[in-house]
Design a protein around this motif. Structure first.
Motif, PDB file in Angstrom:
ATOM      1  N   PRO A  98       0.273 -15.079  14.279  1.00  0.00           N
ATOM      2  CA  PRO A  98       0.107 -14.975  15.736  1.00  0.00           C
ATOM      3  C   PRO A  98       1.101 -14.020  16.386  1.00  0.00           C
ATOM      4  O   PRO A  98       0.790 -13.390  17.404  1.00  0.00           O
ATOM      5  CB  PRO A  98       0.314 -16.414  16.228  1.00  0.00           C
ATOM      6  N   VAL A  99       2.291 -13.887  15.807  1.00  0.00           N
ATOM      7  CA  VAL A  99       3.278 -12.952  16.355  1.00  0.00           C
ATOM      8  C   VAL A  99       2.788 -11.522  16.190  1.00  0.00           C
ATOM      9  O   VAL A  99       2.867 -10.700  17.116  1.00  0.00           O
ATOM     10  CB  VAL A  99       4.642 -13.141  15.663  1.00  0.00           C
ATOM     11  N   ILE A 100       2.268 -11.198  15.003  1.00  0.00           N
ATOM     12  CA  ILE A 100       1.771  -9.849  14.748  1.00  0.00           C
ATOM     13  C   ILE A 100       0.541  -9.556  15.596  1.00  0.00           C
ATOM     14  O   ILE A 100       0.400  -8.464  16.156  1.00  0.00           O
ATOM     15  CB  ILE A 100       1.474  -9.668  13.252  1.00  0.00           C
ATOM     16  N   GLU A 101      -0.349 -10.533  15.723  1.00  0.00           N
ATOM     17  CA  GLU A 101      -1.556 -10.326  16.524  1.00  0.00           C
ATOM     18  C   GLU A 101      -1.229 -10.106  17.995  1.00  0.00           C
ATOM     19  O   GLU A 101      -1.987  -9.456  18.721  1.00  0.00           O
ATOM     20  CB  GLU A 101      -2.496 -11.508  16.349  1.00  0.00           C
ATOM     21  N   PRO A 143      12.567 -19.499   9.737  1.00  0.00           N
ATOM     22  CA  PRO A 143      12.015 -19.588  11.092  1.00  0.00           C
ATOM     23  C   PRO A 143      13.118 -19.769  12.129  1.00  0.00           C
ATOM     24  O   PRO A 143      14.205 -20.245  11.820  1.00  0.00           O
ATOM     25  CB  PRO A 143      11.118 -20.827  11.004  1.00  0.00           C
ATOM     26  N   GLY A 144      12.790 -19.384  13.354  1.00  0.00           N
ATOM     27  CA  GLY A 144      13.731 -19.539  14.454  1.00  0.00           C
ATOM     28  C   GLY A 144      13.600 -18.386  15.432  1.00  0.00           C
ATOM     29  O   GLY A 144      13.235 -18.580  16.594  1.00  0.00           O
ATOM     30  N   HIS A 145      13.895 -17.169  14.976  1.00  0.00           N
ATOM     31  CA  HIS A 145      13.642 -15.997  15.810  1.00  0.00           C
ATOM     32  C   HIS A 145      12.142 -15.862  16.022  1.00  0.00           C
ATOM     33  O   HIS A 145      11.682 -15.571  17.132  1.00  0.00           O
ATOM     34  CB  HIS A 145      14.225 -14.755  15.131  1.00  0.00           C
ATOM     35  N   THR A 146      11.389 -16.058  14.952  1.00  0.00           N
ATOM     36  CA  THR A 146       9.933 -16.168  14.982  1.00  0.00           C
ATOM     37  C   THR A 146       9.537 -17.268  13.990  1.00  0.00           C
ATOM     38  O   THR A 146      10.349 -17.675  13.156  1.00  0.00           O
ATOM     39  CB  THR A 146       9.244 -14.849  14.576  1.00  0.00           C
ATOM     40  N   PRO A 147       8.298 -17.755  14.039  1.00  0.00           N
ATOM     41  CA  PRO A 147       7.921 -18.872  13.158  1.00  0.00           C
ATOM     42  C   PRO A 147       7.909 -18.527  11.675  1.00  0.00           C
ATOM     43  O   PRO A 147       8.138 -19.396  10.836  1.00  0.00           O
ATOM     44  CB  PRO A 147       6.511 -19.241  13.639  1.00  0.00           C
ATOM     45  N   GLY A 148       7.619 -17.255  11.339  1.00  0.00           N
ATOM     46  CA  GLY A 148       7.469 -16.889   9.935  1.00  0.00           C
ATOM     47  C   GLY A 148       8.455 -15.838   9.482  1.00  0.00           C
ATOM     48  O   GLY A 148       8.119 -14.993   8.640  1.00  0.00           O
ATOM     49  N   LEU A 174      11.500 -15.580  23.064  1.00  0.00           N
ATOM     50  CA  LEU A 174      10.163 -15.012  23.001  1.00  0.00           C
ATOM     51  C   LEU A 174       9.192 -16.030  22.391  1.00  0.00           C
ATOM     52  O   LEU A 174       9.640 -16.996  21.758  1.00  0.00           O
ATOM     53  CB  LEU A 174      10.186 -13.727  22.172  1.00  0.00           C
ATOM     54  N   PRO A 175       7.877 -15.842  22.560  1.00  0.00           N
ATOM     55  CA  PRO A 175       6.918 -16.819  22.028  1.00  0.00           C
ATOM     56  C   PRO A 175       7.132 -17.080  20.538  1.00  0.00           C
ATOM     57  O   PRO A 175       7.251 -16.154  19.740  1.00  0.00           O
ATOM     58  CB  PRO A 175       5.563 -16.142  22.282  1.00  0.00           C
ATOM     59  N   GLY A 176       7.207 -18.363  20.178  1.00  0.00           N
ATOM     60  CA  GLY A 176       7.419 -18.755  18.793  1.00  0.00           C
ATOM     61  C   GLY A 176       8.868 -18.941  18.409  1.00  0.00           C
ATOM     62  O   GLY A 176       9.161 -19.416  17.310  1.00  0.00           O
ATOM     63  N   GLY A 177       9.806 -18.575  19.292  1.00  0.00           N
ATOM     64  CA  GLY A 177      11.220 -18.758  18.992  1.00  0.00           C
ATOM     65  C   GLY A 177      11.650 -20.209  19.119  1.00  0.00           C
ATOM     66  O   GLY A 177      11.094 -20.963  19.918  1.00  0.00           O
TER      67      GLY A 177
END
Length: 221
Positions: A98-101, A143-148, A174-177
């Motif tokens: 989802p981060v890449i998308e 995970p943390g900065h981003t989910p993956g 940011l989203p997912g953090g």
């Protein structure tokens, strides 16, 4: 052509710092016995990275894959351009999809311009599947900065993306953090690595795991 080139036994690490506003560290790691290369986080300056790859291939090296520590636009912005010339797979953790998308929308919000999402993406549930020159790569899910988020460890060095910087950590707003996940990830990562290993971050200078451990103890108590 790179700002620096460092040798760690059978491996060479080249560093290309991308242009403003990101000043992001793009890395090329080469397994010298096989001459296989992996390109890590090509966030910008596609033409410059392509010139480096052309020179490297003239020297007998061959690009095997693109690896992403995470999917923010400053780390994936040049992937698609590079894949037009080098149709290699691009690997990321499955939780990063989802981060890449959403990277194009995030890039537009941050800079006013979008980006082309990578193609030939391979989302890994098990990052231990990664290899370079036929040898397994020690990939840590952080995970943390981003989910993956992923960190890639080799004998003597590790790429930490935006999970851990020299005296700093990645943002979590940011989203997912997730701040709690980031603290846990950094603690586990530093415990798993040898203190003499060099830490190559997504932005800024390198340092060692030993230096990072001392700083981290002061930060978290």
């Amino acid at each position: 052509m790179s700002e620096s080139a460092l040798v760690f036994g059978d491996y060479t690490v080249d560093v290309l710092v991308t242009r403003p506003p990101w000043y992001e560290n793009c890395y090329i790691v080469t397994h010298q016995p096989s001459r296989a290369m992996a390109l890590i986080d090509p966030g910008d300056d596609g033409e410059r990275i392509l010139r480096f790859l052309e020179s490297a291939e003239a020297d007998g090296r061959k690009l095997q894959a693109i690896w992403l520590t995470h999917g923010h636009p400053d780390h994936i912005g040049a992937v698609r351009e590079i894949q037009e010339t080098y149709p290699v797979p691009c690997y990321a953790h499955a939780e990063e999809k989802p981060v890449i998308e959403n990277a194009g929308r995030l890039a537009a919000a941050l800079t006013g311009s979008g980006l082309k999402v990578p193609k030939s993406l391979v989302y890994l549930d098990d990052p231990s599947q990664l290899t370079l020159g036929g040898l397994p790569v020690q990939a840590h899910l952080t995970p943390g900065h981003t989910p993956g988020g992923l960190c890639f460890a080799f004998p003597g060095f590790v790429f930490t993306g935006d999970t851990l910087f020299n005296h700093g950590v990645g943002r979590t707003d940011l989203p997912g953090g997730d701040g709690n996940h980031l603290v846990a990830s950094i603690t586990a990562l530093l415990s798993a690595l040898s203190e003499e290993m060099v830490v190559f971050s997504g932005h800024g200078p390198s340092w060692t795991v030993g230096e990072a451990r001392g700083w981290w103890r002061m930060m978290v108590g």
